[in-house]
Structures are given as C-alpha cells and as structure tokens.
Design an enzyme around this catalytic site. Structure first.
Site, PDB file in Angstrom:
ATOM      1  N   ASP A  98     -13.730   7.231  -1.582  1.00  0.00           N
ATOM      2  CA  ASP A  98     -13.258   6.741  -2.812  1.00  0.00           C
ATOM      3  C   ASP A  98     -13.793   7.641  -3.782  1.00  0.00           C
ATOM      4  OD1 ASP A  98     -11.314   4.770  -2.112  1.00  0.00           O
ATOM      5  OD2 ASP A  98     -12.870   3.178  -2.370  1.00  0.00           O
ATOM      6  N   ASN A 122     -14.591   2.756   3.135  1.00  0.00           N
ATOM      7  CA  ASN A 122     -13.177   2.672   3.116  1.00  0.00           C
ATOM      8  C   ASN A 122     -12.464   3.496   4.471  1.00  0.00           C
ATOM      9  OD1 ASN A 122     -13.226   5.354   1.947  1.00  0.00           O
ATOM     10  ND2 ASN A 122     -11.518   5.421   1.002  1.00  0.00           N
ATOM     11  N   THR A 141       0.656  -1.255  -0.038  1.00  0.00           N
ATOM     12  CA  THR A 141       0.124  -0.086  -0.034  1.00  0.00           C
ATOM     13  C   THR A 141       0.623   1.111  -0.029  1.00  0.00           C
ATOM     14  OG1 THR A 141      -1.559   1.411   1.232  1.00  0.00           O
ATOM     15  CG2 THR A 141      -0.239  -0.008   2.469  1.00  0.00           C
ATOM     16  N   THR A 168      -9.406  -1.391   3.012  1.00  0.00           N
ATOM     17  CA  THR A 168      -9.063  -1.761   1.407  1.00  0.00           C
ATOM     18  C   THR A 168      -9.949  -3.202   0.965  1.00  0.00           C
ATOM     19  OG1 THR A 168      -7.539  -1.749  -0.179  1.00  0.00           O
ATOM     20  CG2 THR A 168      -6.695  -2.570   1.827  1.00  0.00           C
ATOM     21  N   LYS A 201     -14.284  -3.822   2.266  1.00  0.00           N
ATOM     22  CA  LYS A 201     -14.963  -2.724   2.171  1.00  0.00           C
ATOM     23  C   LYS A 201     -16.521  -2.924   2.689  1.00  0.00           C
ATOM     24  CE  LYS A 201     -11.906  -0.196  -0.683  1.00  0.00           C
ATOM     25  NZ  LYS A 201     -11.653   0.723  -1.995  1.00  0.00           N
ATOM     26  N   LEU A 250      -9.146   3.837 -13.311  1.00  0.00           N
ATOM     27  CA  LEU A 250      -9.020   3.824 -11.770  1.00  0.00           C
ATOM     28  C   LEU A 250      -7.519   2.965 -11.276  1.00  0.00           C
ATOM     29  CD1 LEU A 250     -12.806   2.884 -10.446  1.00  0.00           C
ATOM     30  CD2 LEU A 250     -11.509   4.875 -11.315  1.00  0.00           C
TER      31      LEU A 250
END
Length: 288
Positions: free
Chosen positions: A107, A92, A20, A67, A71, A227
C-alpha cells in the site's frame, strides 16, 4: 484465457470483497503479460483468517491480497513478514514461500509510486495528515522515511494521534510526526502544505462529508491527496481545488499497490505502458 491444471491462482481475502477492483487489475495484467494466472476474491468470515491462509497454502495458491478488516490480524498466520510491513503493523500482500506465506505491505509503496507519477514529492515537505487510524499511521511512516520535514497528524481523538506519532518517531529515530487535535487546525504554522486525507470520511455514499469543513483551512494546501477513490472527486478534493490547489484521488495508489503485488508474485517488472492500460480500464469503470 483457458483455465486448466497449470493455471496459477491468486486472490483477495477480506470482508466484504464483493465490490473490489483488484480482479480487474490482476486479470488485465495477466492477459497483457501472457501469464497463465487468474485472480478471484474470497470473502472470509470473522475469526476464519487462520483457516483461510492455511487453506490457501494447502491449495497451493500463488499469492493473496488482504483487505479490511484483516490487514493486521493476518500477521499471526504468516511464516515471515517483510521489515516494512512489520513496522507499519499491516500486511496487504502474501507471497508463497517454502513452508508458508511471507507478508508484505505494498500500500505505502503504491502510494509513493502514485505520488511520484503525479510529480508530488515528500522529501523536504511540510505535510498535513488527516487521521490516525491504520492507513494514516502507515502514511505517517512513509512520509517519515521518505524525508518529510514535518508531518502534522490531525485527529479528532488527540490521544490516538499522540500514540501513532510516538511509535513512528521512535521507529525512524527523529521527531517528524507532530500530533494535533483536528479542531486546532487553525493553529497550524503559516505556509503551504501537502495534505493527505487518510480517513474514510467522504467515502461513497457519504460524499458530502469532510473532516474539516472550514474553507480557510484549504487555503494552506498546495496539493491534496485523498486515499479515497470513490467518489472520483471527494469533497476534500473539491475544497482544495476551490482554493487554488491541485487534488488527486487514491485510484493510482490502488493501481500501484496491485502492480507491486503482481510483481512480487511473478518476479517481473510491470512497465508504465502496461500500468497505464490498467489505469484506463479502472477509470472507465467509474465513468460507466
């Protein structure tokens, strides 16, 4: 920074979390803004989400990001949920409140901020949305509430797109999402579209994969937004550019969803100057 008994702790729960970039976002912001805060990732095994949320509460963590693949699952462990997150069906960001955490979805607002910064508008647009999974369904809802004229949701399994379209259309009270089978893309009405790539197709290491390989499809796209942010330029983006369109990846969406979460946890507004500092650092990560 010196970590001591006064240091606030935020983190990320998911599986996996080893790669991450969220710590880079939040720890950079904490340093820039002079906040005594540290952000760390926490891998959570399947079936342990309720334990993780209860443990975070017991340890007095200021907030958490969530994540994949948790979610939606995390919702059952929350004290409260924001209306947007409830409609999307995904959370999230967890914000500590008296008696437990409240869930948010940053998000979609992160995507909207990212598109706005790039000069991309949703209101009044004809939009092609690739995918009907959790992320694409949330994008469909965002497009609907932000005033898109029509959103054609293309998916390999038409039934999944039909279900998502029905849910979003019912939620917003108008027919705006129109489901289609991906293979029927040639039947899209003539015109120029904003296209949003909302699947995991093309994600590293499968960088040459694309939902629709037909180059003629990309002639219809004036702007493409993927995305995905790894690789830096996806096959989808390359095909959009080859046909004369503009194309953007999802790194600024990642940036702004993190910034919004940071703002919720700390009750602050992050300036565009600070946002740009973090973005530059994220870009440098991909350059190395």
């Amino acid at each position: 920074m010196e970590i001591n008994g006064k240091t606030s702790v935020c983190g990320l729960i998911g599986n996996p979390v080893e790669h991450t970039l969220s710590p880079m976002i939040h720890n950079t912001l904490a340093k820039r803004l002079g906040h005594d805060l540290v952000y760390v990732p926490f891998p959570v095994a399947q079936g342990r989400v309720p334990d993780a949320v209860a443990g975070a509460d017991a340890l007095h963590l200021l907030g958490l990001n969530v994540t994949v693949p948790y979610k939606s699952e995390v919702i059952g462990s929350l004290k409260a949920i924001d209306a947007l997150a409830e409609r999307i069906g995904a959370v999230n960001t967890l914000v500590r409140t008296e008696g437990g955490y409240k869930g948010y979805n940053t998000d979609m607002e992160g995507l909207y901020r990212a598109m706005t910064v790039e000069g991309i508008r949703i209101s009044g647009e004809q939009i092609i949305l690739l995918g009907a999974g959790g992320a694409a369904r949330a994008v469909a809802y965002l497009c609907a509430v932000k005033g898109a004229e029509k959103v054609y949701m293309l998916n390999r399994t038409p039934g999944k797109a039909e279900q998502a379209a029905e849910e979003v259309n019912r939620s917003v009270g108008r027919q705006v999402i129109f489901p289609m089978a991906t293979e029927d893309h040639a039947t899209l009405p003539e015109g120029k579209y904003l296209a949003i790539q909302g699947t995991s197709v093309g994600l590293a290491p499968h960088t040459e994969d694309v939902v629709i390989p037909d180059r003629a499809f990309y002639e219809k796209i004036h702007t493409g937004f993927d995305l995905i942010y790894s690789p830096w330029e996806t096959k989808f983006m390359k095909l959009v550019k080859e046909q004369g369109g503009k194309a953007y990846n999802g790194l600024k969406m990642l940036l702004y969803q993190g910034i919004i979460a940071y703002e919720l946890w700390n009750d602050v507004q992050v300036s565009e100057e600070d946002a740009q500092v973090v973005y530059t650092k994220l870009k440098e990560h991909f350059a190395n």
